[in-house]
Design a protein around this motif. Sequence first.
Motif: not given
Length: 517
Positions: A318-319, A322
Motif C-alpha cells: 500500500n505504501e 501510495e
Amino acid sequence: MSNDFLFADGDRAPDHETPPPLAEPAPWLVLIVDDEAEVHAVTRLALARLRYRGRRLHLLSSSSAADAERVLRETPDIAIVLLDVVMETEDAGLRLVRTIRETLGNQAVRIILRTGQPGQAPEEDVVLAYDINDYKSKTELTAQKLFTTVVSALRAYTDIQALESNRRGLQRIIQSTDRLFELRRMQPFAAEVLIHLSEVLRVKPDAILCARCPEADGVPAVLAGIGRHAGASGEAASALAPALAAVIAETFRNRRGVHGADGSTVYLRVPDGQEVAAWIRTGRPLDAVDRALVEVFASKIAVGFANVSLYERLREANETLERRVAERTSALEEANVRLNRLATLDSLTGVWNRRRFLELADAELGRTRRHGRHLGLFLLDLDRFKAINDTHGHAAGDEVLRSVVRRARDALRASDHIARFGGEEFVVLLPETDGEGTAVVAERVRAALAATPVPVDGREVPVTGSLGVASWAPAETSIEQTLRRADVALYAAKQAGRNRVRRAELLDRPDGLTQIA
C-alpha cells in the motif's frame, strides 16, 4: 494402635515450622494437625525416609484447627493435611475441612482425616458430608498404611496440580493470543510473543526470538529480545553467544524444540513458509505439562505470525502504491502546469497569449461595470520589425521581442496585464485607469523602447513602437469594442510617422465615430 505404628518418646513436635532452604527439587509440604504430641512424633518417624518423584517430604505441625487455618493461609502450596477430627472441640477437624474447601477455596490439597474415636464421626457420614480424600482410624493406620496413603494422596495432588497448571496455562494462552492478534507490526508482535511465553511458563522475561525467511536465503536473524537480550533485535543469530547460537541453529536444523536444564527453545513453521525459533531461560527443566503448553502456544501464534507478515506485506504494498500514486500525481501536476503555460502564455516572451488576455479582460470589465470604475488599454506595434528580422535574422528579432517585454514591464504596475497579440503586436490592460492615465503609461512605455538600442550579438538594434490608447466607455458591451478603437488609434500613430502615441475618444455622435487625439 498396632505395634507397627511406633510411638517415639520425646518432646512434642513444634506447632509450626518454616521449611528450611533446600536445593532443588523443593520438598512436598505435609501438614499434621493433631492435639497429641505423640501423633506428630510417630508420623514424622514413619515418613522420614519417604521420597516421591525424587522429592522428600517436609512436615509442618499444628496442634489445633485454628492454628492449622493460619498455616494454610500462609502456605498455599501444602499438598496433604493429616487432620485429627477431635481437637479443641469434638468437630474441630470437620469444621476445618469446610474452612479449607469453602472459605480458603483450596480444592487441591488432599485431606486425610484421622480419628481415635470413630464412633463420634462415623466414616460413611463424614465421607458423604465433607470433601475429604480419605478417612482412617488411628488404630488401623500402621506405618506401611500411612506410607501408602500419603503416596496415593501425593499422586492425586500431583495430577490435580498438573490439571490446574494446564488449565491456567491454557487460559493464559487464550488471553495472550487474543492480545497478540491485535498487533500489526512484526517487531512489537515478536516481543509480545516472548513476554507471553514467559507468562505461560511462569518465569522472568529473558528470551530471544529468531526468524528464518526464504527470501533472506534462510539466514536466521533476531526479530526481538527481552531481558538480557533486549538490544539484540536486528542482529544475525550467529552473532549471539556461542552456546545460544548453537542451540538456535540446532532448533532450525532439526525443526523441533531443544529442552535443557536452564532453558528451552520452541520451533514453529509459519504457514507462509517462514520459520521461527524462540529460546527462553526457564531456570529449570520443563516438565511434560510445560512442554505441552509450549507446543499449544506455538501452534496458536504461528497463525499470528502469518497474519502480521501478511499485514506488513500489504502495508508495504500500500505504501508503494501510495508513493507511486503520489509520484504519478506530481508528474501529472507538473504536466498540467506545462499545459497551462502553453495554453495561457506566449512561449517566446512569457507574457499572456491572446486567448488568456481576453479572459482576463472580460473579468476586469465585469468588475469595472459592477463598481463603476475606469479601465484603460493600449496596443503596441513595433515599427519596421520585418526589417529587423530581414537584416539581423529571426534570432535577433526574438531577442528584440523579449527585450521589448522587459522594458514594458518595467514601466507598468504589478496589477497591469500585458499580452502578445501576435507577431510584433502587444496589448496592455490597465485596471482602474482613466484615459489620461492610460495615455501617460503608454508614453512611458514608448520612451523606454526608444531610449536605447537593443544589444544583440554585439550589435545595436534600434527599436521604436507605435501605440494606440483607448478607455472603455459604458456604452461598449465588450472589450473587443474598446480594442477596435485602440486599433484605430494605433493605425493613426503609424500614419503620423510611427514612434508615437495616439489616443482614441468616443464622440457623442449617432454614427459613433471615433476621434483620434
